[in-house]
Scaffold this active site. Sequence first.
Site, short mmCIF file in Angstrom:
data_model
loop_
_atom_site.label_atom_id
_atom_site.label_comp_id
_atom_site.label_asym_id
_atom_site.label_seq_id
_atom_site.Cartn_x
_atom_site.Cartn_y
_atom_site.Cartn_z
N LYS A 264 0.84 -1.20 0.00
CA LYS A 264 0.00 0.00 0.00
C LYS A 264 0.88 1.25 0.00
O LYS A 264 2.00 1.22 0.50
CB LYS A 264 -0.85 0.02 1.28
CG LYS A 264 -1.97 -0.99 1.31
CD LYS A 264 -2.77 -0.85 2.61
CE LYS A 264 -3.88 -1.88 2.68
NZ LYS A 264 -4.94 -1.70 1.68
N ARG A 338 -10.07 -11.77 2.22
CA ARG A 338 -10.89 -12.89 1.71
C ARG A 338 -10.13 -14.21 1.79
O ARG A 338 -10.73 -15.26 1.93
CB ARG A 338 -11.35 -12.55 0.28
CG ARG A 338 -10.24 -12.38 -0.72
CD ARG A 338 -10.65 -11.57 -1.96
NE ARG A 338 -10.75 -10.13 -1.69
CZ ARG A 338 -11.10 -9.23 -2.59
NH1 ARG A 338 -11.42 -9.60 -3.83
NH2 ARG A 338 -11.16 -7.96 -2.28
N1 BES Z 1 -8.11 -3.88 4.53
C1 BES Z 1 -8.29 -3.49 3.18
C2 BES Z 1 -9.61 -2.76 2.94
C3 BES Z 1 -9.71 -1.42 3.60
C4 BES Z 1 -9.26 -0.30 2.95
C5 BES Z 1 -10.30 -1.30 4.83
C6 BES Z 1 -9.37 0.93 3.56
C7 BES Z 1 -10.41 -0.07 5.43
C8 BES Z 1 -9.96 1.05 4.80
C9 BES Z 1 -8.24 -4.71 2.28
O1 BES Z 1 -7.40 -5.73 2.70
C10 BES Z 1 -7.72 -4.25 0.96
O2 BES Z 1 -6.60 -3.86 0.90
N2 BES Z 1 -8.58 -4.31 -0.06
C11 BES Z 1 -8.22 -3.88 -1.34
C12 BES Z 1 -8.75 -4.89 -2.33
C13 BES Z 1 -8.25 -4.68 -3.72
C14 BES Z 1 -6.78 -5.01 -3.79
C15 BES Z 1 -9.03 -5.59 -4.64
C16 BES Z 1 -8.85 -2.51 -1.58
O3 BES Z 1 -9.96 -2.29 -1.13
O4 BES Z 1 -8.19 -1.68 -2.19
MN MN Z 2 -5.43 -5.48 2.03
#
Ligand code: BES
Ligand code: MN
Length: 487
Positions: A264, A338
Site C-alpha cells: 500500500k 478474503r
Molecule cells: N483492509 C483493506 C480494505 C480497507 C481499505 C479497509 C481501507 C479499510 C480502509 C483490504 O485488505 C484491501 O486492501 N482491499 C483492497 C482490495 C483490492 C486489492 C481488490 C482494496 O480495497 O483496495
Molecule cells: Mn489489504
Amino acid sequence: MQIEFIPALSASVTGPVARIVDQDALPIDLEAALAEGARASRFSGKAGQLFEGFVVRGDAVVRVALAGAGEAQARDRMAGLEKAGAALSAKYGASGETALIIDLAGSTLSAREVAAVLLGARLRAWRYDTYRTRMPADQKSSLAVIRVAGAPEGSEAAWAVEAALADGVELTRELVTEPANVIYPESFVERVSARVKGTGLKVRVLNDTEMKALGMGALLGVAQGSIRPARLLVLEWNGGAAGERPTAFVGKGVTFDTGGISLKPPAGMEDMKWDMGGAGAVAGAMLALARRKAKANVIGICGLVENMPDGGAQRPGDVVTSMSGQTIEVINTDAEGRLVLCDAVTWTQKEYDPTAVIDLATLTGAMIISLGNEHGGLFSNDDGLAAKLLAAGDASGDKLWRFPLGPAYDKLIDSPIADMKNVGPREGGSITAAQFIQRFVDKDRPWAHLDIAGMVWASKPGQTWDKGATGYGVRVLDRFVRDNLEG
Ligand code: BES
Ligand code: MN
Ligand code: ZN
C-alpha cells in the site's frame, strides 16, 4: 465509569444534576431561571441537545443539565435516549466533575429506557489514554460515577444487560485502538483470553502448525510474509439448549495490513492497524453474550494474521490451495482478507455445522466509496437472514445496507490458471469480494457477509462514540441474537 442507583436526590449527593427531557416537554417543576434559559437558548429537547444552567437550591448553587431525548413517540426512541446519555458524557466526561446525577423524579421513563440513557452515557465516555503519559490534567477524563436517582423498578436489571453489551463494545474498541506492535495474532489471543476468563466462554486456539495440517493454505499464505505466526481464535458460548446447532460469527483479523508485496502507499497506512475490526467485533460480541448469559449457542471465530512483505512473503501470481481444496491465484496480495476468511469459514462449517454463518470484515475500500461511514454493507445468500440482520442493524444503531450477489459478478473472479483469482475488476469491488467468500460457503447454508470497512474507525465523534474506534458490529450481532436466537 461506575453506575449507581440511589433512591432519590438529597442534599448529600453532589455533582451536576441532569434531567432527561423529551422534545417540547420541559419538566413543569423546573426553576424559572432554567426554563427561561432553556427557552432563550432554543433548547427544545431534540435528541442529543444539551442545556446547562445554574440555580440556587437551599444553600447551594447547583449545576443543572437538561439532556434532550427527542420525541417520546419516535420510532428510534432508544437511539434518542442513548443520545441524551451520550450528550451528558460528552459534556462532563473531562469537565473536572467526578460525579453526575441523573434525576428521574417525575420522569416517566421505563426501566429499559433508563438503561438506554446509561448505555449512551457509558459508550460515549469511553477513551483509551494508555499511551498518553504527559496529558495535561485538565484534559483527562474526570467523570468516575453516574448516580441514577429514583429509577423505576427493574432499572438495575435492565442496566445489567446493557452493561454487558458495553463491556463487549469496549473490548472491541480497545483491540481496534491498540497499535499493531502491541496487538498481533498471538497477543490478540492472549488479550481476549484474559478478558473472557471467568465468563463461561470456552476458548480454543489453533496455531500455525495445526492450521497447516488442516490445509489452510490461503490463510497461511497471507501470514507467511510476517514474523508473527497466524492464529485461529475460537470462542464458544453454549447458553442455549444442549446439542442445539450454533450460529457462527467469523471475523477478519488482519492485525496489520501493509498490502504485502502489493504494498500500500504510505499515506494513511497506519489505519491498517484496525484491519482486525471484524475479529474485534466478534470477540466483543462474544464477551457481551457471555456477560449477559445469552440463551443461545454461538461460536465466534477470529482469523488472525499479519500481512507483511518480507522475503518469505507470497507473490502476485502465486497459487495457493485453500482448506476447501479450491485453488486461488493470488493476483493482489492486498486482497488478503478474503484469503483469511475463506479458510476460517471452511473450518467453521466443518467443525460446527452452524445454522448460519455471519462474517464481518474490513474487506474493501470500495465499500467506503459506496456507503461512506453510515452503513455497513450486507451481502447474503438468504433473504430471511438478510432481513433479520437489517432489522437488528436498525434497532441497534449499527446500520446495514444490502448489496446484490449473482452469477454475473461471480464469473469476474474466474482465473485462467486456478479455480479463482482473489480480485476482480475495480468496478463492484465489494461485491466480487463477497462472491469470493461465497464460493466457500456450503450449498444451502445461510450466510451473510458484513463489509464494515467504513464503520470501524471514526474521524470525528459520533452518536455514542468519540473519534477513533467505534466498536461497530458488536451491537448488531448482540441484537441479532436477542431477537432471533433467544426466548
Ligand atoms: N483492509 C483493506 C480494505 C480497507 C481499505 C479497509 C481501507 C479499510 C480502509 C483490504 O485488505 C484491501 O486492501 N482491499 C483492497 C482490495 C483490492 C486489492 C481488490 C482494496 O480495497 O483496495
Ligand atoms: Mn489489504
Ligand atoms: Zn485488509
